[in-house]
Design an enzyme around this catalytic site. Sequence first.
Site, PDB file in Angstrom:
ATOM      1  N   TYR A  30       0.827  -1.202   0.000  1.00  0.00           N
ATOM      2  CA  TYR A  30       0.000   0.000   0.000  1.00  0.00           C
ATOM      3  C   TYR A  30       0.860   1.250   0.000  1.00  0.00           C
ATOM      4  O   TYR A  30       2.077   1.192   0.155  1.00  0.00           O
ATOM      5  CB  TYR A  30      -0.958  -0.004   1.193  1.00  0.00           C
ATOM      6  CG  TYR A  30      -0.336   0.324   2.546  1.00  0.00           C
ATOM      7  CD1 TYR A  30       0.478  -0.594   3.206  1.00  0.00           C
ATOM      8  CD2 TYR A  30      -0.567   1.553   3.164  1.00  0.00           C
ATOM      9  CE1 TYR A  30       1.037  -0.290   4.445  1.00  0.00           C
ATOM     10  CE2 TYR A  30      -0.017   1.854   4.397  1.00  0.00           C
ATOM     11  CZ  TYR A  30       0.783   0.934   5.035  1.00  0.00           C
ATOM     12  OH  TYR A  30       1.344   1.233   6.252  1.00  0.00           O
ATOM     13  N   LYS A 143       6.335  -1.617   1.893  1.00  0.00           N
ATOM     14  CA  LYS A 143       5.135  -1.093   2.557  1.00  0.00           C
ATOM     15  C   LYS A 143       4.023  -2.129   2.407  1.00  0.00           C
ATOM     16  O   LYS A 143       3.103  -1.989   1.592  1.00  0.00           O
ATOM     17  CB  LYS A 143       4.745   0.281   1.979  1.00  0.00           C
ATOM     18  CG  LYS A 143       3.970   1.141   2.968  1.00  0.00           C
ATOM     19  CD  LYS A 143       4.021   2.592   2.570  1.00  0.00           C
ATOM     20  CE  LYS A 143       3.051   3.473   3.338  1.00  0.00           C
ATOM     21  NZ  LYS A 143       3.169   3.477   4.783  1.00  0.00           N
ATOM     22  N   GLU A 175      12.166   2.750  13.969  1.00  0.00           N
ATOM     23  CA  GLU A 175      11.166   3.757  13.578  1.00  0.00           C
ATOM     24  C   GLU A 175       9.937   3.618  14.464  1.00  0.00           C
ATOM     25  O   GLU A 175       9.927   2.827  15.407  1.00  0.00           O
ATOM     26  CB  GLU A 175      10.804   3.588  12.100  1.00  0.00           C
ATOM     27  CG  GLU A 175      10.215   2.224  11.779  1.00  0.00           C
ATOM     28  CD  GLU A 175       9.939   2.009  10.291  1.00  0.00           C
ATOM     29  OE1 GLU A 175       9.835   2.994   9.543  1.00  0.00           O
ATOM     30  OE2 GLU A 175       9.800   0.843   9.894  1.00  0.00           O
ATOM     31  N   LEU A 199      11.020   1.615   6.954  1.00  0.00           N
ATOM     32  CA  LEU A 199      10.363   2.079   5.737  1.00  0.00           C
ATOM     33  C   LEU A 199      11.033   3.388   5.311  1.00  0.00           C
ATOM     34  O   LEU A 199      11.225   4.270   6.150  1.00  0.00           O
ATOM     35  CB  LEU A 199       8.875   2.327   6.009  1.00  0.00           C
ATOM     36  CG  LEU A 199       8.109   2.726   4.756  1.00  0.00           C
ATOM     37  CD1 LEU A 199       7.743   1.473   3.960  1.00  0.00           C
ATOM     38  CD2 LEU A 199       6.866   3.518   5.092  1.00  0.00           C
TER      39      LEU A 199
HETATM   40  N1  PDD Z   1       2.666   5.191   7.589  1.00  0.00           N
HETATM   41  N2  PDD Z   1       7.417   4.001   8.948  1.00  0.00           N
HETATM   42  C1  PDD Z   1       6.283   3.273   8.965  1.00  0.00           C
HETATM   43  C2  PDD Z   1       6.310   1.900   9.537  1.00  0.00           C
HETATM   44  C3  PDD Z   1       5.101   3.823   8.436  1.00  0.00           C
HETATM   45  O1  PDD Z   1       3.972   3.084   8.428  1.00  0.00           O
HETATM   46  C4  PDD Z   1       5.099   5.150   7.928  1.00  0.00           C
HETATM   47  C5  PDD Z   1       3.883   5.791   7.343  1.00  0.00           C
HETATM   48  C6  PDD Z   1       6.316   5.874   7.939  1.00  0.00           C
HETATM   49  C7  PDD Z   1       6.421   7.269   7.391  1.00  0.00           C
HETATM   50  O2  PDD Z   1       6.417   7.260   5.971  1.00  0.00           O
HETATM   51  P1  PDD Z   1       5.835   8.504   5.160  1.00  0.00           P
HETATM   52  O3  PDD Z   1       6.587   9.710   5.603  1.00  0.00           O
HETATM   53  O4  PDD Z   1       6.118   8.147   3.743  1.00  0.00           O
HETATM   54  O5  PDD Z   1       4.372   8.600   5.469  1.00  0.00           O
HETATM   55  C8  PDD Z   1       7.451   5.261   8.455  1.00  0.00           C
HETATM   56  C9  PDD Z   1       1.481   5.594   6.928  1.00  0.00           C
HETATM   57  C10 PDD Z   1       1.160   7.035   7.043  1.00  0.00           C
HETATM   58  C11 PDD Z   1       0.344   4.666   7.358  1.00  0.00           C
HETATM   59  O6  PDD Z   1       0.594   3.477   7.435  1.00  0.00           O
HETATM   60  O7  PDD Z   1      -0.771   5.137   7.581  1.00  0.00           O
END
Ligand code: PDD
Length: 284
Positions: A30, A143, A175, A199
């Site tokens: 996703y 992801k 993270e 990620l």
């Molecule tokens: N999540 N690390 C993880 C495990 C994440 O699920 C996310 C983002 C990030 C930050 O990535 P970005 O800056 O590209 O949003 C880091 C999204 C928002 C979610 O699962 O809803």
Amino acid sequence: MIYLNGKFMPIEEACIPVLDRGFIFGDGVYEVIPVYSRKPFRLENHLHRLQHSLDGIRLKNPHSETEWRDLFDQVIAKNKENDQSLYLHITRGVAKRDHAFPQVPPTVMILSNPLLAPSEEFLRNGITAVTAIDNRWIRCDIKSISLLPNVLLRQLAVDAGAVETIMIRDSFLTEGAASSIFVVKDQVLLAPPKSHLILPGITYEVVLELAKANNIAYEIREITEEELRNAEEILLTSSTKEIMAVTCLDGQIVGSGKPGAKFAQLHKLYQHYKATTMRGGMAN
Ligand code: PDD
């Protein structure tokens, strides 16, 4: 209005067969893409990361970049908010339950949710977080929609009345359950290096670009648990939360207990960057 397998429809009318491999195996990937003033933010980066995730699970990208852009534009236009959060979900499709890959078309869905700005309360006082051992698999750079570990980890924060769970693997920071984490030590912004254990956050990338462009001292390197616990500041970033300060970790105050100077500086730069890219139409 959502997009599902070639059609636009109200979400209430959308149905997925029970044999969808997303439902059966969590076999899919996703993306979450923020949209400001009806323009997707850093879309190129999100599409690039999507390709990386699809390659990681050996699923062919069902659309070209132009087709994706067109689909996103249509979903954005069919929903009323100017600021939206697009959720793109691709699974390996519908087939009799068998672990081996089937030869079937993938399931493709795009949802839109209103994108709410972080609350004034959070921006003024920061957020609380807890820590936990990172017990996810070792392809966290994909992801994946198989988010059970992240769900369980995030719930630890909820149970403790906190907002996020920050993970530690082998005594190093990785993270958040759904966010990237930075630490400030000796006035230097520290970012964990991209690897298969985190990620590659798009907001993380933007923050590092802003630091570089504005002469904010930063280092990309492994961050120990001890450095996390003794941080002057802890920053959290994600597409939906933008940038926030963590001011309490496992019940201990971080720095002064209020969002610090690096947070204030980066938050301001981020808002400015967002506004100018949107105005100039350079969001992509
Ligand atoms: N999540 N690390 C993880 C495990 C994440 O699920 C996310 C983002 C990030 C930050 O990535 P970005 O800056 O590209 O949003 C880091 C999204 C928002 C979610 O699962 O809803």
